[in-house]
Scaffold this motif. Structure first.
Motif, mmCIF file in Angstrom:
data_model
loop_
_atom_site.group_PDB
_atom_site.id
_atom_site.type_symbol
_atom_site.label_atom_id
_atom_site.label_comp_id
_atom_site.label_asym_id
_atom_site.label_seq_id
_atom_site.Cartn_x
_atom_site.Cartn_y
_atom_site.Cartn_z
ATOM 1 N N ALA A 67 -7.652 -16.561 10.273
ATOM 2 C CA ALA A 67 -8.935 -16.704 9.573
ATOM 3 C C ALA A 67 -8.755 -16.562 8.069
ATOM 4 O O ALA A 67 -7.889 -15.818 7.583
ATOM 5 N N ASP A 68 -9.582 -17.248 7.325
ATOM 6 C CA ASP A 68 -9.717 -17.071 5.876
ATOM 7 C C ASP A 68 -10.900 -16.132 5.699
ATOM 8 O O ASP A 68 -12.050 -16.537 5.854
ATOM 9 N N ILE A 69 -10.621 -14.859 5.410
ATOM 10 C CA ILE A 69 -11.661 -13.850 5.567
ATOM 11 C C ILE A 69 -11.852 -13.007 4.319
ATOM 12 O O ILE A 69 -10.901 -12.692 3.602
ATOM 13 N N VAL A 70 -13.121 -12.663 4.087
ATOM 14 C CA VAL A 70 -13.512 -11.750 3.020
ATOM 15 C C VAL A 70 -14.155 -10.537 3.675
ATOM 16 O O VAL A 70 -14.990 -10.673 4.574
ATOM 17 N N GLY A 71 -13.766 -9.343 3.233
ATOM 18 C CA GLY A 71 -14.389 -8.120 3.709
ATOM 19 C C GLY A 71 -15.077 -7.405 2.568
ATOM 20 O O GLY A 71 -14.462 -7.175 1.518
ATOM 21 N N VAL A 72 -16.349 -7.092 2.732
ATOM 22 C CA VAL A 72 -17.078 -6.350 1.699
ATOM 23 C C VAL A 72 -17.534 -5.009 2.248
ATOM 24 O O VAL A 72 -17.830 -4.874 3.431
ATOM 25 N N ASP A 73 -17.572 -4.020 1.379
ATOM 26 C CA ASP A 73 -18.020 -2.689 1.755
ATOM 27 C C ASP A 73 -18.507 -1.980 0.508
ATOM 28 O O ASP A 73 -18.060 -2.289 -0.609
ATOM 29 N N ILE A 74 -19.399 -1.019 0.688
ATOM 30 C CA ILE A 74 -19.922 -0.256 -0.440
ATOM 31 C C ILE A 74 -18.925 0.787 -0.917
ATOM 32 O O ILE A 74 -18.986 1.254 -2.050
ATOM 33 N N SER A 75 -17.976 1.163 -0.044
ATOM 34 C CA SER A 75 -17.049 2.249 -0.340
ATOM 35 C C SER A 75 -15.698 1.725 -0.800
ATOM 36 O O SER A 75 -14.971 1.096 -0.034
ATOM 37 N N GLU A 76 -15.328 2.025 -2.017
ATOM 38 C CA GLU A 76 -14.016 1.635 -2.526
ATOM 39 C C GLU A 76 -12.906 2.383 -1.787
ATOM 40 O O GLU A 76 -11.808 1.850 -1.575
ATOM 41 N N ALA A 77 -13.185 3.601 -1.361
ATOM 42 C CA ALA A 77 -12.191 4.368 -0.611
ATOM 43 C C ALA A 77 -11.889 3.706 0.725
ATOM 44 O O ALA A 77 -10.727 3.642 1.156
ATOM 45 N N MET A 78 -12.905 3.207 1.405
ATOM 46 C CA MET A 78 -12.697 2.491 2.665
ATOM 47 C C MET A 78 -11.919 1.194 2.414
ATOM 48 O O MET A 78 -11.012 0.847 3.175
ATOM 49 N N LEU A 79 -12.260 0.490 1.365
ATOM 50 C CA LEU A 79 -11.585 -0.765 1.053
ATOM 51 C C LEU A 79 -10.104 -0.539 0.771
ATOM 52 O O LEU A 79 -9.260 -1.357 1.146
ATOM 53 N N GLU A 80 -9.771 0.554 0.119
ATOM 54 C CA GLU A 80 -8.367 0.840 -0.166
ATOM 55 C C GLU A 80 -7.588 1.066 1.129
ATOM 56 O O GLU A 80 -6.438 0.633 1.257
ATOM 57 N N GLN A 81 -8.224 1.705 2.104
ATOM 58 C CA GLN A 81 -7.593 1.846 3.418
ATOM 59 C C GLN A 81 -7.369 0.474 4.044
ATOM 60 O O GLN A 81 -6.333 0.218 4.666
ATOM 61 N N GLY A 82 -8.339 -0.407 3.891
ATOM 62 C CA GLY A 82 -8.197 -1.761 4.415
ATOM 63 C C GLY A 82 -7.066 -2.518 3.748
ATOM 64 O O GLY A 82 -6.309 -3.240 4.411
ATOM 65 N N ARG A 83 -6.933 -2.381 2.431
ATOM 66 C CA ARG A 83 -5.855 -3.061 1.711
ATOM 67 C C ARG A 83 -4.479 -2.573 2.180
ATOM 68 O O ARG A 83 -3.550 -3.367 2.349
ATOM 69 N N MET A 84 -4.362 -1.262 2.397
ATOM 70 C CA MET A 84 -3.094 -0.718 2.880
ATOM 71 C C MET A 84 -2.790 -1.240 4.284
ATOM 72 O O MET A 84 -1.638 -1.574 4.603
ATOM 73 N N LYS A 85 -3.815 -1.319 5.107
ATOM 74 C CA LYS A 85 -3.638 -1.817 6.472
ATOM 75 C C LYS A 85 -3.227 -3.289 6.455
ATOM 76 O O LYS A 85 -2.357 -3.711 7.229
ATOM 77 N N ALA A 86 -3.831 -4.064 5.570
ATOM 78 C CA ALA A 86 -3.490 -5.487 5.465
ATOM 79 C C ALA A 86 -2.055 -5.679 4.983
ATOM 80 O O ALA A 86 -1.330 -6.549 5.479
ATOM 81 N N ARG A 87 -1.629 -4.874 4.005
ATOM 82 C CA ARG A 87 -0.246 -4.974 3.525
ATOM 83 C C ARG A 87 0.742 -4.620 4.627
ATOM 84 O O ARG A 87 1.771 -5.280 4.800
ATOM 85 N N ALA A 88 0.424 -3.582 5.387
ATOM 86 C CA ALA A 88 1.312 -3.161 6.468
ATOM 87 C C ALA A 88 1.429 -4.238 7.543
ATOM 88 O O ALA A 88 2.484 -4.395 8.167
ATOM 89 N N ALA A 89 0.346 -4.990 7.757
ATOM 90 C CA ALA A 89 0.343 -6.052 8.769
ATOM 91 C C ALA A 89 0.860 -7.371 8.226
ATOM 92 O O ALA A 89 1.009 -8.344 8.980
ATOM 93 N N GLY A 90 1.102 -7.445 6.925
ATOM 94 C CA GLY A 90 1.617 -8.670 6.322
ATOM 95 C C GLY A 90 0.591 -9.771 6.178
ATOM 96 O O GLY A 90 0.952 -10.948 6.095
ATOM 97 N N VAL A 91 -0.705 -9.413 6.109
ATOM 98 C CA VAL A 91 -1.756 -10.431 6.003
ATOM 99 C C VAL A 91 -2.598 -10.249 4.746
ATOM 100 O O VAL A 91 -3.688 -10.820 4.635
ATOM 101 N N ASP A 92 -2.112 -9.472 3.793
ATOM 102 C CA ASP A 92 -2.910 -9.215 2.593
ATOM 103 C C ASP A 92 -3.202 -10.480 1.807
ATOM 104 O O ASP A 92 -4.210 -10.566 1.104
ATOM 105 N N GLY A 93 -2.360 -11.500 1.946
ATOM 106 C CA GLY A 93 -2.614 -12.753 1.250
ATOM 107 C C GLY A 93 -3.741 -13.564 1.843
ATOM 108 O O GLY A 93 -4.247 -14.498 1.201
ATOM 109 N N ALA A 94 -4.168 -13.228 3.054
ATOM 110 C CA ALA A 94 -5.230 -13.978 3.734
ATOM 111 C C ALA A 94 -6.581 -13.280 3.681
ATOM 112 O O ALA A 94 -7.560 -13.783 4.233
ATOM 113 N N ILE A 95 -6.641 -12.123 3.030
ATOM 114 C CA ILE A 95 -7.873 -11.333 2.981
ATOM 115 C C ILE A 95 -8.241 -11.027 1.542
ATOM 116 O O ILE A 95 -7.379 -10.688 0.724
ATOM 117 N N GLU A 96 -9.524 -11.109 1.253
ATOM 118 C CA GLU A 96 -10.045 -10.607 -0.014
ATOM 119 C C GLU A 96 -10.999 -9.457 0.295
ATOM 120 O O GLU A 96 -11.975 -9.639 1.024
#
Length: 236
Positions: A67-96
């Motif tokens: 998927a070409d996916i965007v994730g939005v959230d009010i919490s920057e702390a939650m988003l940072e967890q998401g970014r780390m999870k995406a990097r670990a899974a090797g899909v950070d280039g497919a998510i904004e």
């Protein structure tokens, strides 16, 4: 949004997945991902928005499936967890990942093929306004979950730190009509409420989940369920 300050704390974000989706909570995570994938698939090359994406549980799963996916959230702390999870899974280039208010999404009309929000409407102070915004940015599909008003959910609802709004089927249908969306599918699950699964180890949760699933498939299952999954489409 209810409990907004609590939700945005860094220590809450860091412990969020372990607290809710480890032990017996793994059964919750598994069922929610199944519901999202069943509704949105096939997702390959589909433009998808996740509202209130939290730590990126679904966002990363969908990106891993193309998927070409965007994730939005009010919490920057939650988003940072998401970014780390995406990097670990090797899909950070497919998510904004973007910090944004779900009531004022920073996207033009009809921007996404599908828009979904999980664990969101039970906290929404203005469900009509939020639903209208999901509808505005979707040109096809809106998928979301709610907690049922007349269910075991009400037993422990008072104990939640952020509070929790419960919905009847009539209220959900009115939300959809008000947003000019057509309901195309609904499913219901979890006779035993989420709170129980989170509190027990997996070996205790497993037989309860088997019984829960069996009751859910019976003629009375939908009436006893505490969680509902709703798929709606933009008319035409």
């Amino acid at each position: 949004m209810k409990g907004q300050e609590w939700y945005q704390e860094h220590d809450i974000a860091e412990a969020y997945d372990d607290k809710r989706f480890s032990r017996g909570g793994r059964f919750i995570d598994r069922r929610e991902k199944e519901a999202v994938l069943d509704a949105l698939s096939p997702v390959d090359e589909k433009r998808i928005l996740e509202v209130a994406c939290g730590t990126g549980r679904f966002t990363v799963t969908l990106a891993d499936r193309g998927a070409d996916i965007v994730g939005v959230d009010i919490s920057e702390a939650m988003l940072e967890q998401g970014r780390m999870k995406a990097r670990a899974a090797g899909v950070d280039g497919a998510i904004e990942f973007m910090q944004a208010d779900a009531g004022r999404l920073p996207f033009p009309d009809d921007c996404f093929d599908s828009v979904f929000a999980m664990r969101f409407f039970h906290l929404a102070p203005d469900p009509e306004g939020f639903m209208a915004e999901l509808r505005r940015v979707s040109k096809g599909q809106v998928f979301f979950d709610t907690f049922k008003r007349y269910s075991t959910r009400s037993i422990y609802n008072w104990a939640l730190p952020m509070g929790s709004r419960l919905y009847s089927e009539r209220e959900v249908r009115e939300l959809l009509v008000g947003a000019d969306l057509e309901l195309v599918d609904a499913s219901h699950d979890f006779v035993v409420p989420y709170g129980f699964y989170r509190q027990v180890p997996g070996w205790i949760a497993s037989p309860f989940r088997a019984l829960d699933t069996a009751v859910g498939r019976s003629p009375i299952g939908d009436h006893l369920a505490s969680v509902s999954y709703w798929e709606a489409h933009v008319p035409g």
